[in-house]
Design an enzyme around this catalytic site. Structure first.
Site, PDB file in Angstrom:
ATOM      1  N   HIS A 239     -29.449  65.416  21.033  1.00  0.00           N
ATOM      2  CA  HIS A 239     -28.564  64.243  21.062  1.00  0.00           C
ATOM      3  C   HIS A 239     -28.471  63.592  22.446  1.00  0.00           C
ATOM      4  CE1 HIS A 239     -25.807  67.508  22.241  1.00  0.00           C
ATOM      5  NE2 HIS A 239     -25.113  66.594  22.878  1.00  0.00           N
ATOM      6  N   ASP A 240     -28.530  64.394  23.512  1.00  0.00           N
ATOM      7  CA  ASP A 240     -28.365  63.856  24.866  1.00  0.00           C
ATOM      8  C   ASP A 240     -29.677  63.738  25.626  1.00  0.00           C
ATOM      9  OD1 ASP A 240     -25.686  63.214  25.039  1.00  0.00           O
ATOM     10  OD2 ASP A 240     -25.078  65.191  25.797  1.00  0.00           O
ATOM     11  N   LYS A 243     -30.197  61.420  28.520  1.00  0.00           N
ATOM     12  CA  LYS A 243     -29.586  61.640  29.837  1.00  0.00           C
ATOM     13  C   LYS A 243     -30.634  61.945  30.907  1.00  0.00           C
ATOM     14  CE  LYS A 243     -24.887  63.204  28.727  1.00  0.00           C
ATOM     15  NZ  LYS A 243     -24.003  64.397  28.667  1.00  0.00           N
ATOM     16  N   HIS A 268     -27.759  56.299  27.525  1.00  0.00           N
ATOM     17  CA  HIS A 268     -28.468  57.529  27.117  1.00  0.00           C
ATOM     18  C   HIS A 268     -28.664  57.573  25.598  1.00  0.00           C
ATOM     19  CE1 HIS A 268     -24.449  59.419  26.280  1.00  0.00           C
ATOM     20  NE2 HIS A 268     -25.116  60.312  25.566  1.00  0.00           N
ATOM     21  N   HIS A 294     -24.459  59.447  18.112  1.00  0.00           N
ATOM     22  CA  HIS A 294     -23.483  60.520  18.339  1.00  0.00           C
ATOM     23  C   HIS A 294     -22.250  60.084  19.120  1.00  0.00           C
ATOM     24  CE1 HIS A 294     -25.679  61.029  22.196  1.00  0.00           C
ATOM     25  NE2 HIS A 294     -24.640  61.710  22.638  1.00  0.00           N
ATOM     26  N   HIS A 295     -22.267  58.862  19.697  1.00  0.00           N
ATOM     27  CA  HIS A 295     -21.046  58.352  20.346  1.00  0.00           C
ATOM     28  C   HIS A 295     -20.410  57.203  19.579  1.00  0.00           C
ATOM     29  CE1 HIS A 295     -21.042  60.920  23.842  1.00  0.00           C
ATOM     30  NE2 HIS A 295     -22.331  60.669  24.060  1.00  0.00           N
ATOM     31  N   ASP A 323     -20.301  67.866  19.520  1.00  0.00           N
ATOM     32  CA  ASP A 323     -20.505  67.536  20.941  1.00  0.00           C
ATOM     33  C   ASP A 323     -19.181  67.485  21.700  1.00  0.00           C
ATOM     34  OD1 ASP A 323     -21.946  66.697  23.241  1.00  0.00           O
ATOM     35  OD2 ASP A 323     -21.505  64.594  22.775  1.00  0.00           O
TER      36      ASP A 323
END
Ligand code: C2E
Ligand code: SIN
Ligand code: SIN
Ligand code: SIN
Ligand code: FE
Ligand code: FE
Length: 384
Positions: A239-240, A243, A268, A294-295, A323
């Site tokens: 998911h990240d 980054k 990201h 996811h955000h 998360d």
């Protein structure tokens, strides 16, 4: 030891007519083409063999070149049974590439009695048929034991029928083995990539592993199928991944981010999405969706798009909870770890705002399971 003679306790059966044979084959083809799990495939093929030649038992053995053994799965959830690659009828058939018909196992010195000795089963007639991969290399063999008709002996017709089934099985098993290897390779690749994101942002150890575990557990609680839950488990650690492209000055900043810094941080999600979005692989397409969404928040105030409610993919809604739960229960460069009580009241307060209310209810109902995962995969490099 008690010896049980299966042919004395079962009703003798009549040989199958060709229409009955076709019906058996048709029934099994459907099961076989739908099956992706190698262990289950072995059992289905064994069952097919047993039904085709009217054997009391049938097993499908595969060669493991690393251990020089033949192995098989005889029942779901039970460890593989292994024999040395040259042992017994099955080993003989495998190593010579020849099929064999045995009338009475105990009168044949190729027989390996160990399985009978350990199970109390009495082997009499045996039919072994090797099978090959697409390059013609023998990769395993069928073994049918104890013919269930009156004369109790496997015939030339049985040999022909099982040889046909074996020639088909060899190719099916080969592609299943290759697919398993592919999945294993993908899994390693994914874990490595997830860890790159993790180490760049100095997130407490095991963040991606825990997110994978929470996501899988919540997916199962939410009623997703095993295969969907596994897919999520493999994809959520990424998911990240975006980054990786965020500068250290922002990623590792000990304090709060400025507005501009946070705007850059938000990218990201789209960066991660762009990495995977063109993939043909379902796993990577799911990773793209999860990185992207996811955000996002249930009430539409998230980023990068501002999707709301069921517009957000279920995998995105699940990973969001996983998360944040993990971020809050962990120390970050910019924050201390929160207590479980604080985390629970935050999740409850954000029910229907940040988070899908249905999923939050499930999560909180099973909070002990998630806390267990949190501590089971606790950081091993805390304080680095
Ligand atoms: P992350 O550290 O993995 O945090 C993921 C999400 O957990 C955050 O997404 C937020 O929804 C939640 N979260 C984490 N810590 C807190 C907190 O102290 N309070 C609250 N209410 N929620 C929290 P968000 O906010 O979109 O942030 C995304 C990423 O941006 C974070 O991932 C982190 O890498 C970075 N970030 C966010 N805030 C800061 C900050 O103040 N300083 C630094 N250096 N990075 C930050
Ligand atoms: C083995 O048991 O030797 C191999 C098991 C597997 O590849 O699934
Ligand atoms: C063998 O000799 O291949 C073993 C036969 C059995 O499983 O009973
Ligand atoms: C952490 O991973 O940040 C804390 C480790 C722990 O909870 O024991
Ligand atoms: Fe994120
Ligand atoms: Fe994260």
């Amino acid at each position: 030891m008690f010896k049980h003679d299966p042919t004395s306790t079962f009703h003798h059966q009549n040989e199958l007519q060709s229409d009955e044979l076709l019906a058996v084959i048709f029934k099994y083809m459907e099961k076989i083409t739908a099956e992706t799990d190698l262990d289950k495939l072995l059992m289905i093929l064994a069952d097919l063999g047993k039904n085709l030649v009217l054997a009391d038992r049938c097993t499908v053995w595969l060669h493991n070149p690393e251990s020089n053994q033949l192995w098989t799965i005889v029942a779901h959830g039970i460890d593989p049974v292994m024999v040395p690659e040259k042992s017994g009828f099955i080993g003989h058939s495998f190593s010579t590439g020849e099929s064999i018909i045995v009338k009475d196992a105990y009168k044949d010195d190729r027989f390996n009695k160990t399985i009978d000795l350990s199970t109390g089963y009495l082997t009499k007639s045996v039919l072994c048929i090797p099978f090959r991969n697409s390059e013609g290399i023998v990769i395993g063999a069928f073994q049918a034991i104890n013919k269930m008709t009156v004369n109790e002996i496997f015939s030339e017709r049985d040999r022909e029928i099982l040889t046909l089934a074996a020639s088909y099985s060899g190719k099916t098993l080969e592609s299943s083995i290759l697919r398993n290897e592919l999945i294993e390779t993908q899994r390693e690749m994914i874990e490595t990539m997830g860890e790159i994101g993790e180490s760049r942002s100095q997130e407490t150890g095991n963040h991606v592993k825990r997110v994978a575990e929470y996501s899988f557990t919540l997916a199962k609680l939410a009623g997703l199928t095993d295969s969907q839950a596994h897919l999520l488990k493999l994809a959520s650690p990424m998911h990240d991944i975006g980054k990786v492209a965020i500068p250290d000055t922002i990623l590792l900043k000990p304090g709060p981010l400025t507005k501009t810094e946070f705007e850059l941080m938000k990218t990201h999600t789209t960066i991660g999405y762009n990495v995977f979005k063109h993939s043909n692989r379902e796993l990577l397409r799911m990773a793209a969706i999860i990185a992207h969404e996811h955000h996002e928040k249930w009430n539409g105030t998230g980023y990068p798009i501002g999707l709301k409610e069921n517009e957000i993919h279920i995998f995105g809604r699940i990973t969001a909870i996983a998360d944040v739960f993990d971020a809050l229960t962990s120390e970050r460069v910019y924050k201390k770890a929160w207590s479980i009580e604080e985390v629970i009241s935050f999740l409850l307060e954000q029910r229907g705002k940040h988070f899908d209310p249905f999923l939050i209810d499930l999560f909180l109902l099973h909070i002990d399971t998630f806390i267990d995962i949190r501590y089971k995969y606790a950081a091993d490099r805390i304080g680095d």
